[in-house]
Design an enzyme around this catalytic site. Sequence first.
Site, PDB file in Angstrom:
ATOM      1  N   HIS A  45      -0.733  20.606 -14.277  1.00 53.46           N
ATOM      2  CA  HIS A  45      -2.032  20.132 -14.759  1.00 53.46           C
ATOM      3  C   HIS A  45      -2.648  19.175 -13.752  1.00 53.46           C
ATOM      4  O   HIS A  45      -1.978  18.656 -12.857  1.00 53.46           O
ATOM      5  CB  HIS A  45      -1.876  19.403 -16.103  1.00 53.46           C
ATOM      6  CG  HIS A  45      -1.125  18.102 -15.996  1.00 53.46           C
ATOM      7  ND1 HIS A  45       0.249  18.053 -15.897  1.00 53.46           N
ATOM      8  CD2 HIS A  45      -1.562  16.812 -15.931  1.00 53.46           C
ATOM      9  CE1 HIS A  45       0.635  16.781 -15.805  1.00 53.46           C
ATOM     10  NE2 HIS A  45      -0.441  16.012 -15.805  1.00 53.46           N
ATOM     11  N   HIS A  95     -13.319  14.901  -3.399  1.00 53.91           N
ATOM     12  CA  HIS A  95     -14.358  13.910  -3.186  1.00 53.91           C
ATOM     13  C   HIS A  95     -15.679  14.644  -3.047  1.00 53.91           C
ATOM     14  O   HIS A  95     -15.799  15.600  -2.277  1.00 53.91           O
ATOM     15  CB  HIS A  95     -14.079  13.070  -1.942  1.00 53.91           C
ATOM     16  CG  HIS A  95     -13.043  12.010  -2.156  1.00 53.91           C
ATOM     17  ND1 HIS A  95     -12.564  11.202  -1.144  1.00 53.91           N
ATOM     18  CD2 HIS A  95     -12.393  11.623  -3.283  1.00 53.91           C
ATOM     19  CE1 HIS A  95     -11.665  10.367  -1.638  1.00 53.91           C
ATOM     20  NE2 HIS A  95     -11.533  10.605  -2.929  1.00 53.91           N
TER      21      HIS A  95
END
Length: 325
Positions: free
Chosen positions: A137, A253
């Site tokens: 996950h 990012h």
Amino acid sequence: DVNPQYENTLVFVNDYSAVKEVQTDYKAADRDGSLSSLFLQAESVTGKCYVVTFAPSHNLTLADLAPSEIVLVINTWTDLYTAHLSPASPLVKTAAPTTLPPSTGHDRTIRPNAQYRYMQIFENKGAAMGCSNPHPHGQIWTTTSLPEEPAIELEQFKKYHREQGGCHMLEDYAKLEIEKEERVVYANVAFVALCPWWATWPFEILIIARQHRRALTDFSLEEKEELAEIIAEVTRRYDNLFETQFPYSMGLHQAPLEGSDLEIECSYFHIHFYPPLLRSATVRKFLVGYEMMAEPQRDITPEQAAERLRGCGGVLYRKKMEEQH
């Protein structure tokens, strides 16, 4: 709680959220001008934390998934990012209509109660990186503040954009590395994966969009497929390197959820992979001593790391072992 039946990804609010939507405001007790007010500065941050499971199976990491399955993860990231975008963001105008949240009936688990500034999408893989849940996950934290690392990057992107006539730092850097080839691990039409010149970790990788893309919402379907392919290539090569479940911290990012037009325009989509392993599945790098007190040192060069990772493509080692038995 019992998870619902699901076929690909599942999103839910983290039971142990590091930031919460409602929490007490921080108020400094010391008066202005005191040493405490000079040195001990803090500000309140609220937000929301999510967990994204990559697949229903408990044993399928990103390295095990086919690119077509990783596209579903990317679509989930994109949906969550879009659902939290400021209505005033320039990105809203270019986001695909299918990724925008519906005006009614939207799942409350992803309906923010405030406008957040930033969304950090990341994965900690393996116990070595602090992962406590073995089901593969990732996590997503949204906050009212812009965190330090993305903020430092964004300031440098803005400076480069201003000083280099509107050019984008990572677009230029990707061009340079593709020309030199020696630090490139894998490249396709839309992305390049490389061991950066400044890398701190032995097998650190940076995935960069080859053309300026501000955030997930800028990608076409074809570009999402290319991103899925390169994520599969990187994670599979990691596992093949030492024939182990290769630990790492990985993070996206991209543009802030809310920001000025200049901040959004200067943002540049990229992904960091920070893996700790050095010489084998059990020997890792530690940032200690000189590296902690002075500056990081390279145990192997980025060129050596890239060469080794280029040689680790092909079928995932676990699948080879299954075929042999």
